[in-house]
Structures are given as structure tokens and as C-alpha cells.
Scaffold this motif. Structure first.
Motif, PDB file in Angstrom:
ATOM      1  N   THR A  24       0.590  -1.266   0.261  1.00  0.00           N
ATOM      2  CA  THR A  24      -0.191   0.195   0.499  1.00  0.00           C
ATOM      3  C   THR A  24       1.314   1.086  -0.320  1.00  0.00           C
ATOM      4  OG1 THR A  24      -0.627   0.122   2.275  1.00  0.00           O
ATOM      5  CG2 THR A  24      -1.960  -1.017   1.098  1.00  0.00           C
ATOM      6  N   ARG A  67      -4.544  -0.196  -7.860  1.00  0.00           N
ATOM      7  CA  ARG A  67      -5.977   0.487  -7.211  1.00  0.00           C
ATOM      8  C   ARG A  67      -5.573   1.482  -6.644  1.00  0.00           C
ATOM      9  NH1 ARG A  67      -9.369  -2.509 -10.117  1.00  0.00           N
ATOM     10  NH2 ARG A  67      -8.316  -4.665  -9.152  1.00  0.00           N
ATOM     11  N   GLU A  69      -8.821   3.472  -5.669  1.00  0.00           N
ATOM     12  CA  GLU A  69      -9.329   3.788  -4.774  1.00  0.00           C
ATOM     13  C   GLU A  69      -8.446   3.178  -3.465  1.00  0.00           C
ATOM     14  OE1 GLU A  69      -9.761   1.681  -7.296  1.00  0.00           O
ATOM     15  OE2 GLU A  69     -10.311   0.287  -6.687  1.00  0.00           O
ATOM     16  N   THR A  70      -7.875   1.869  -3.315  1.00  0.00           N
ATOM     17  CA  THR A  70      -7.478   1.448  -1.761  1.00  0.00           C
ATOM     18  C   THR A  70      -6.251   1.683  -1.465  1.00  0.00           C
ATOM     19  OG1 THR A  70      -6.884  -0.373  -3.696  1.00  0.00           O
ATOM     20  CG2 THR A  70      -9.208  -0.604  -1.970  1.00  0.00           C
ATOM     21  N   SER A  72      -3.105   0.579  -3.259  1.00  0.00           N
ATOM     22  CA  SER A  72      -2.667  -0.277  -3.329  1.00  0.00           C
ATOM     23  C   SER A  72      -2.005  -0.784  -4.687  1.00  0.00           C
ATOM     24  CB  SER A  72      -3.621  -1.411  -2.646  1.00  0.00           C
ATOM     25  OG  SER A  72      -4.397  -1.895  -3.408  1.00  0.00           O
TER      26      SER A  72
END
Lengths: 111, 113
Positions: A24, A67, A69-70, A72
Motif C-alpha cells: 500500500t 488500485r 481507491e485502496t 494498493s
């Protein structure tokens, strides 16, 4: 500032097992994301990369999807081999030409 | 030879010695980096050179001195090192743009006795 967090290792798997190494990140703007691999006695080499959200990087059976939105960029492989034993680094490169690396995750694959 | 080369590959030096590490790239890149990699520690960025700019990690001791005479060559001058400086020293190069990855050399394994 930018930061990258990787799961602690070592990750120990049997041959043909499924691999996930979590990554992340924290960054301003829209960084590019990278996975590097370091085999024993060698420097790091690029494994795969993604430069924008929802891009999937892939190479040698490894995949990772950007990703946003996360925040990651998890690394996956469906069936690991003994030869995949190495240290894997997640990294990002944002507006600056100076990249940010995670601490690295050691992978050990047993026959 | 292609890619990023580093010499020497292995170096053993006493604490009073002076030595230099050399890095070379002919990939046309416009940024070059020195990293220190110690066991059980994160990769540590030491110095960056790009387009006549130099960026330093302020935690790097002054006994390490970089030099970048042109865009293809990078040196790390070492003097009066300490045993805790024993590590793998990695050189890398890249294009500045965010989408471009780094290319790493094989490293110099330094042992300070």
C-alpha cells in the motif's frame, strides 16, 4: 511525503502455491508504481510496473493492479517456483525523480 | 556491455584507507543514484544527481563523497570508514519522468575491517 508499506517477511511457500505480497502507498498526485525483484548476489531489477489507475502490470507470471481507491499495488502469482525465491520491493515514483521504496519482502519457495 | 556497471564488485578496506566506487551507464539516462543496502534494514538513498542538480540524504556521513563528472559516470569516494559502513552499495540510473523505472547495477560489496 510519499511512503510505501509492504507486508513483513519472510513469506515461505511450497512450490506451485499461490503468492500474494501486499503493498500500500501514500502519495500526492498520481504516482507510477513498480515491483522490483532482487535475486541473491544481484542488484534490483524491474519486475513490472503500472503508470495509471486500473492499469495491470504483468511479467513472468506475476501480476499487480494499480488500485487508486485502496492505494494498493499487491503482487500476485498463481503458481510459484523455487526459482522465484528472492526479495521483492514495491516502489513508487511521483512528481519527483526520486523514488520511494518499501522495505522489501523475502520470498522462500520450497520444493 | 549494456545496463549499469559497477566496479569493483567486492572491496575490503581498512578504516584508514581511501577508495572509490565507480558506476557507469550508457542508457542515455539523466538521473543517477547511490543506495546503501544493509542486512535487515531498508534500502537507503544516499545521493542523487540529475541535470546538474544534486540531492543528498542529510543522514549520510561526510566520509562518503559523491562525484558525477558527466551524465554517464558516478563515483562514491570513501575515506576513514567505520565497520558499520560495511554493506552492499548499489548504483542506479533512470529517466527523470515518473513513468520510468530505475536500472540497477550489481552492487559493490564493501567490507570495512
Amino acid at each position: 511525503g510519499n511512503s510505501v508499506t509492504q507486508m513483513e517477511g519472510p513469506v515461505t511457500l511450497s512450490e506451485e502455491a499461490f503468492l500474494t505480497i501486499n503493498c500500500t502507498y501514500t502519495a500526492t498526485g498520481y504516482p507510477s508504481l513498480f515491483w522490483y525483484v532482487q535475486y541473491p548476489g544481484e542488484g534490483l531489477q524491474l519486475l513490472l510496473k503500472a503508470t495509471k489507475a486500473d492499469d495491470k502490470g504483468s511479467n513472468k507470471g506475476f501480476e499487480a493492479t494499480y488500485r487508486k481507491e485502496t492505494t494498493s499495488f499487491h503482487l500476485e502469482k498463481g503458481s510459484v517456483q523455487v526459482s522465484d525465491s528472492a526479495v521483492y520491493f514495491c516502489a513508487l515514483k511521483g512528481g519527483s525523480y526520486i523514488p520511494t521504496f518499501g522495505r522489501g519482502t523475502s520470498l522462500i519457495v520450497h520444493p | 556491455e549494456t545496463g549499469v556497471t559497477q566496479t569493483p564488485r567486492h572491496l575490503v578496506m581498512g578504516m584508514t584507507n581511501k577508495k572509490s566506487l565507480k558506476c557507469e551507464q550508457h542508457l542515455g539516462h539523466n538521473a543517477m543514484y547511490w543506495y546503501k543496502q544493509s542486512a535487515k534494514k531498508p534500502l537507503e538513498l544516499m545521493f542523487v544527481y540529475s541535470l546538474e542538480e544534486r540531492v543528498e540524504n542529510n543522514s549520510v556521513p561526510s566520509r562518503f563523497s559523491p562525484e558525477c563528472p558527466n551524465s554517464s559516470h558516478l563515483f562514491l569516494h570513501l575515506h576513514t570508514l567505520q565497520p558499520e559502513d560495511s554493506a552492499l552499495y548499489l548504483c542506479a540510473s533512470s529517466y527523470r519522468d515518473r513513468g520510468h523505472e530505475q536500472y540497477f547495477g550489481p552492487g559493490t560489496r564493501l567490507t570495512v575491517t
